[in-house]
Design a protein around this motif. Structure first.
Motif, PDB file in Angstrom:
ATOM      1  N   THR A 118      13.305  -1.746   3.960  1.00 43.73           N
ATOM      2  CA  THR A 118      14.497  -2.115   3.577  1.00 43.73           C
ATOM      3  C   THR A 118      14.708  -3.871   3.259  1.00 43.73           C
ATOM      4  N   CYS A 119      13.903  -4.493   4.210  1.00 42.19           N
ATOM      5  CA  CYS A 119      14.058  -6.005   3.956  1.00 42.19           C
ATOM      6  C   CYS A 119      13.476  -6.246   2.563  1.00 42.19           C
ATOM      7  N   ASP A 120      12.509  -5.524   2.069  1.00 41.64           N
ATOM      8  CA  ASP A 120      12.096  -5.886   0.834  1.00 41.64           C
ATOM      9  C   ASP A 120      13.172  -5.780  -0.356  1.00 41.64           C
ATOM     10  N   HIS A 121      14.119  -4.997   0.027  1.00 46.84           N
ATOM     11  CA  HIS A 121      15.370  -4.686  -0.876  1.00 46.84           C
ATOM     12  C   HIS A 121      16.401  -5.627  -0.877  1.00 46.84           C
ATOM     13  N   LEU A 142      18.775  -2.817  11.114  1.00 41.85           N
ATOM     14  CA  LEU A 142      17.767  -2.188  10.600  1.00 41.85           C
ATOM     15  C   LEU A 142      16.859  -2.942   9.228  1.00 41.85           C
ATOM     16  N   ALA A 143      17.905  -3.788   8.285  1.00 43.55           N
ATOM     17  CA  ALA A 143      17.333  -4.297   7.479  1.00 43.55           C
ATOM     18  C   ALA A 143      16.675  -5.767   7.809  1.00 43.55           C
ATOM     19  N   LEU A 144      17.506  -6.248   8.821  1.00 48.67           N
ATOM     20  CA  LEU A 144      16.936  -7.606   9.174  1.00 48.67           C
ATOM     21  C   LEU A 144      15.809  -7.385   9.966  1.00 48.67           C
ATOM     22  N   GLY A 145      15.530  -6.278  10.648  1.00 48.19           N
ATOM     23  CA  GLY A 145      14.437  -6.100  11.202  1.00 48.19           C
ATOM     24  C   GLY A 145      13.394  -5.577  10.427  1.00 48.19           C
TER      25      GLY A 145
END
Ligand SMILES: Cc1cc2nc3c(=O)[nH]c(=O)nc-3n(C[C@H](O)[C@H](O)[C@H](O)COP(=O)(O)OP(=O)(O)OC[C@H]3O[C@@H](n4cnc5c(N)ncnc54)[C@H](O)[C@@H]3O)c2cc1C
Length: 463
Positions: free
Chosen positions: A156-159, A140-143
């Motif tokens: 999430t990736c911005d975090h 989820l975070a990497l995508g």
């Protein structure tokens, strides 16, 4: 088998706790969330530490095996598992620590979203993630990572502040703004094929009580309601996240009896701003969209995250497609409602999510994540259990995606995309971003050992 990669002279010994064909745990361990995918890896490396991940990657390179990575195993394309490969399974790695003063969490690469929420919530903190607590943080975070807090705080990736990554050659590095910054850029939305992330360092936000609201409309009223929704989203407060769902009503007491269990439009809303303002914000939304009935409840953030539990169990059959829409004209609404009428079973749904806010505040080139400017995200989800109904459900899902294509921006969310059903990696990312991702791939995984959701090749452009 990687025909092009020369084997090393001596194959390292295979650790005893790996799972291989013939082992009692093999079938259970290779199974992923989407029961459509029945794939048989050569070995499954159940990893508990970064060092074990490193051993697994060295083994794969020596044995000439491609590698897939499993976090939560939730990707609809089943990209965590492939025939004849080495699956690096980081799902045993689920520890989380939190630095309350710095508002930072360190979460291992196999965490589920609930692992993170459980540790941060007692401090009134959260990392914005997805809407179903069982989903894996890694993929989820990497995508990307859309969820109820995304308009307010971003994806999430911005975090992702930093990541510990095991590279294809087995080395263990930290990607930060100062060390391996291009890799960190790629990890923020470019997917999981640059290395195995064994630890995420994540920025946390202050999140306590949230207000959850839902309104229900008969399907016949959906065209008017969606027109009102479109008008509303233009001035939707940034602390409010909304999803319009064409699906089926449940049998909750607040749903009028004549709509229970039938095809409806649901309007779902979460207010994450000042709790005192929540009821007025929900009232103004519902005043404008005018559902047949509505409900609004304040709850702690982890309760909100648990609302999706059990709605999409592991092992059922799923097909999802996703597209960004520039706008929601009357013609698009007409097609959506027709597709909802053709919906083959009550578990299937079409979600229309209003984006923008903090998602769009991040400059396009600041991360690998594409498509930030899009106002709406469309997600078509087919969900069924009987293999005999595969053709019918897949046909509906694909036909719905096809009929909505003329209204799309040409982009879509990779974490909801079936492999092969949509665009190439180059089309997803656009030529400039794809070239930059391919350069990162070449620097960190030059032999393309790691395979995943998205096919970014070290040699670059492949159309
Ligand atoms: C029920 C459900 C609800 C969902 N809700 C949302 C939502 O609200 N918002 C949203 O944005 N998305 C949502 N998704 C989509 C979700 O983002 C993707 O399914 C994502 O791939 C899940 O991550 P995972 O680790 O479980 O996936 P996996 O299938 O384990 O992995 C998918 C890919 O991610 C990579 N990967 C995973 N972990 C690592 C790691 N540690 N290091 C390197 N690569 C890794 C690998 O390349 C792998 O191929 C949902 C999915 C489901 C099934």
């Amino acid at each position: 088998m990687r025909g092009e990669v020369p084997r090393q002279a001596a194959l390292p010994e295979r650790p005893e706790h790996w799972v291989s064909p013939g082992d009692a745990a093999y079938d259970e361990t290779r199974a992923v969330w989407n029961g459509l995918h029945d794939r048989r890896p050569a070995h499954i490396a159940r990893c508990r530490t970064a060092t074990e991940v490193s051993q697994a990657l060295r083994y794969a390179a020596a044995a000439g095996l491609d590698v897939t990575v499993r976090g939560g195993g939730h990707h609809v394309a089943g990209s965590a598992v492939a025939d004849g490969t080495l699956m690096v399974d980081v799902s045993p790695m689920r520890a989380v620590t939190v630095d309350v003063h710095a508002r930072v969490a360190v979460a291992e690469g196999g965490c589920r979203l609930r692992d993170l929420d459980t540790v941060t919530a007692p401090y009134g903190l959260a990392c914005p993630t997805g809407t179903v607590a069982d989903t894996g943080l890694g993929g989820l975070a990497l995508g990307g990572g859309y969820g109820w807090l995304a308009r307010r705080w971003g994806l999430t990736c911005d975090h992702i502040l930093a990541a510990q990554v095991v590279l294809a050659d087995g080395s263990i590095i930290d990607a930060t703004e100062h060390s391996h910054p291009e890799l960190l850029w790629a990890l923020r939305g470019g997917g999981g094929t640059f290395g195995v992330v064994t630890r995420f360092t994540l920025r946390l936000r202050p999140v306590g009580q949230v207000l959850y609201g839902a309104g229900v409309h008969a399907l016949d009223d959906a065209p008017d309601a969606l027109a009102a929704y479109r008008a509303y989203t233009g001035r939707q407060p940034v602390d409010l996240h909304t999803v319009a769902r064409l699906g089926h009503a449940g049998d909750q007491p607040w749903v009028p009896e004549h709509l229970r269990g039938g095809p409806v439009l649901l309007l779902l809303a979460v207010w994450s701003g000042d709790p005192e303002d929540g009821p007025a914000q929900a009232a103004s939304l519902f005043d404008e969209i005018r559902p047949a009935a509505q409900v609004a409840r304040a709850m702690p953030y982890p309760h909100l995250q648990a609302l999706g539990d059990d709605t999409r169990p592991k092992g059922h059959r799923y097909s999802t497609s996703a597209a960004y829409l520039d706008d929601l004209p009357g013609d698009a609404v007409r097609h959506l409602v027709e597709a909802a009428r053709e919906n083959p079973s009550p578990r299937c749904s079409i979600d229309l999510e209003y984006l923008r806010g903090a998602i769009a505040d991040v400059p396009e080139q600041a991360s690998a994540f594409p498509g930030r400017a899009a106002p709406y995200q469309l997600t078509v989800s087919a969900h069924w259990t009987d293999p005999g109904q595969d053709a019918e459900h897949l046909a509906w899902s694909r036909a719905t995606a096809d009929r909505m294509r003329p209204f799309g921006t040409g982009g879509g969310y990779l974490n909801h995309a079936e492999r092969g059903a949509g665009r190439s990696a180059r089309e997803h990312y656009g030529p400039d971003r794809y070239a930059r991702l391919a350069a990162v791939k070449k620097a960190y995984d030059p032999t393309n050992l790691l395979r995943g959701t998205v096919d970014i090749r070290p040699e670059g452009d492949h159309g």
